[in-house]
Design a protein around this motif. Structure first.
Motif, short mmCIF file in Angstrom:
data_model
loop_
_atom_site.label_atom_id
_atom_site.label_comp_id
_atom_site.label_asym_id
_atom_site.label_seq_id
_atom_site.Cartn_x
_atom_site.Cartn_y
_atom_site.Cartn_z
N ALA A 1 0.93 -0.70 0.05
CA ALA A 1 0.03 -0.04 -0.04
C ALA A 1 0.69 1.14 0.11
O ALA A 1 1.77 1.60 0.90
CB ALA A 1 -0.94 -0.20 0.87
N VAL A 2 0.67 2.39 -0.69
CA VAL A 2 1.60 3.52 -0.85
C VAL A 2 0.19 4.74 -1.00
O VAL A 2 -0.43 4.76 -1.62
CB VAL A 2 1.97 3.26 -2.35
N TYR A 3 0.39 5.52 0.01
CA TYR A 3 -0.18 7.02 0.27
C TYR A 3 0.66 8.06 -0.31
O TYR A 3 2.28 8.44 -0.03
CB TYR A 3 -0.51 6.27 1.63
N LEU A 4 0.83 7.76 -1.44
CA LEU A 4 1.02 8.80 -2.61
C LEU A 4 1.03 10.88 -1.67
O LEU A 4 2.08 11.26 -1.68
CB LEU A 4 0.40 9.00 -3.94
N SER A 5 -0.44 10.88 -1.90
CA SER A 5 0.28 12.57 -1.08
C SER A 5 0.42 12.50 0.95
O SER A 5 1.37 13.38 1.49
CB SER A 5 -1.51 12.78 -0.30
N ALA A 6 0.64 11.11 1.19
CA ALA A 6 2.39 11.47 2.61
C ALA A 6 3.42 10.85 2.03
O ALA A 6 4.24 10.99 2.67
CB ALA A 6 1.73 10.19 3.49
N LEU A 7 3.96 11.29 0.75
CA LEU A 7 5.32 11.11 0.50
C LEU A 7 5.58 12.23 0.43
O LEU A 7 5.49 13.66 0.07
CB LEU A 7 5.86 10.13 -1.12
N PRO A 8 6.90 11.78 0.61
CA PRO A 8 8.24 13.22 0.99
C PRO A 8 8.15 14.35 -0.42
O PRO A 8 8.70 13.45 -1.54
CB PRO A 8 9.08 13.56 1.88
#
Length: 316
Positions: free
Chosen positions: A217-224
């Motif tokens: 799972a990846v939360y793109l909006s939370a990536l730096p």
């Protein structure tokens, strides 16, 4: 929470039905095993130096759990008149148990209801009308194809690698524009299943029928901001010496709340690792910052070592 009488999160994690059903639940002490069988579990209950459970419970810091923070940010409390158990009402009950009028019973949202009572209070599920279109099937991607991801992908982009015939692993690389990791901490694999404070993580591998499925799972909006690209790769088990041709079936499924896609990496007998797809930041023609997805299918003959070195990971 006992100290504030307000709602708070005491535990967070992911549990599979298979793991829950495989454990006996007979004694009150068995409840503690629930934390051991989950994935990415965080718990507010601590142990003292003597090994006993602490009597102090502090709510989890949701800012350190991107998945939970995203869930809270998009949760909608049901305030419909027919509902008698909204989060707002529950919070009010916990803060004060004083009846509104004399002899008025206090609502107990935790009481056990009979099945008949629950059924009578449940609103029947509305069947779709004949003209309602069915959910669309996943879109199969061709090598080199790219597309703009929906906005919903930023709040949860799910990946599943389904395979059979031999053992293989899912791997993620969080990189800059030049496809190089900032440090080895941005290399997500079986020995390091999480990166970017949980914004990208592996969720485990399990058998499902004739296939094995490994999910991420990846939360793109939370990536730096430093993470401009993310490569989703698969590699054969490093100890087997096998190539991708040993897989009798291999498919990568991806999706978010509104769309899904599939891509089948090539079963090349000359390669042991493949960069299957790539996600990258992009500025659209109207100036919006979006994420795009590209099907890649590029292979490495020297397996995980070559794949890692190509993305800047120090494998020495």
């Amino acid at each position: 929470m006992p100290d504030t009488q307000r709602l708070g999160f005491a535990a967070y994690g992911r549990w599979t039905r298979q793991a829950v059903e495989a454990n006996p639940w007979r004694q009150p002490e068995d409840a503690l095993q629930f934390l051991d069988i989950g994935q990415d579990v965080a718990c507010a209950v601590a142990t003292t130096a003597s090994g006993n459970l602490s009597s102090t419970i502090k709510p989890l810091d949701t800012t350190r759990l991107p998945g939970l923070q995203s869930l809270l940010a998009h949760a909608q409390d049901d305030t419909a008149p027919s509902s008698n158990a909204t989060l707002a009402n529950l919070d009010g009950d916990l803060r004060s148990n004083i009846p509104a009028a004399p002899n008025t019973p206090v609502q107990d949202h935790y009481r056990i209801r009979s099945f008949a009572e629950w059924k009578n209070q449940t609103i029947p599920v509305q069947q779709p009308s004949p003209g309602t279109p069915a959910a669309s099937a996943p879109t199969a991607l061709a090598p080199g194809q790219n597309l703009v991801l929906p906005e919903e992908a930023g709040q949860g982009f799910h990946i599943a690698f389904t395979f059979a015939g031999a053992d293989a692993d899912l791997t993620l690389f969080l990189t800059d524009r030049e496809r190089r990791v900032a440090s080895d901490q941005d290399f997500v694999f079986y020995h390091q299943p999480s990166a970017a404070q949980g914004a990208a993580r592996l969720l485990g591998k399990q058998k499902e029928g004739m296939h094995t499925v490994e999910r991420a799972a990846v939360y793109l909006s939370a990536l730096p901001e430093r993470v401009q690209r993310m490569t989703v790769a698969v590699n054969m088990d490093v100890d087997s010496g096998l190539t991708c041709a040993s897989l009798s079936y291999a498919e990568l499924s991806m999706g978010c709340a509104t769309a899904s896609w599939t891509f089948q990496p090539p079963a090349d007998p000359a390669i042991r690792a493949t960069a299957v797809v790539e996600l990258y930041r992009y500025t659209s023609a109207d100036g919006r910052a979006v994420w795009k997805l590209r099907a890649v299918g590029q292979g490495w003959a020297d397996g995980l070592d070559g794949l890692a070195k190509a993305h800047g990971v120090d494998v020495a």
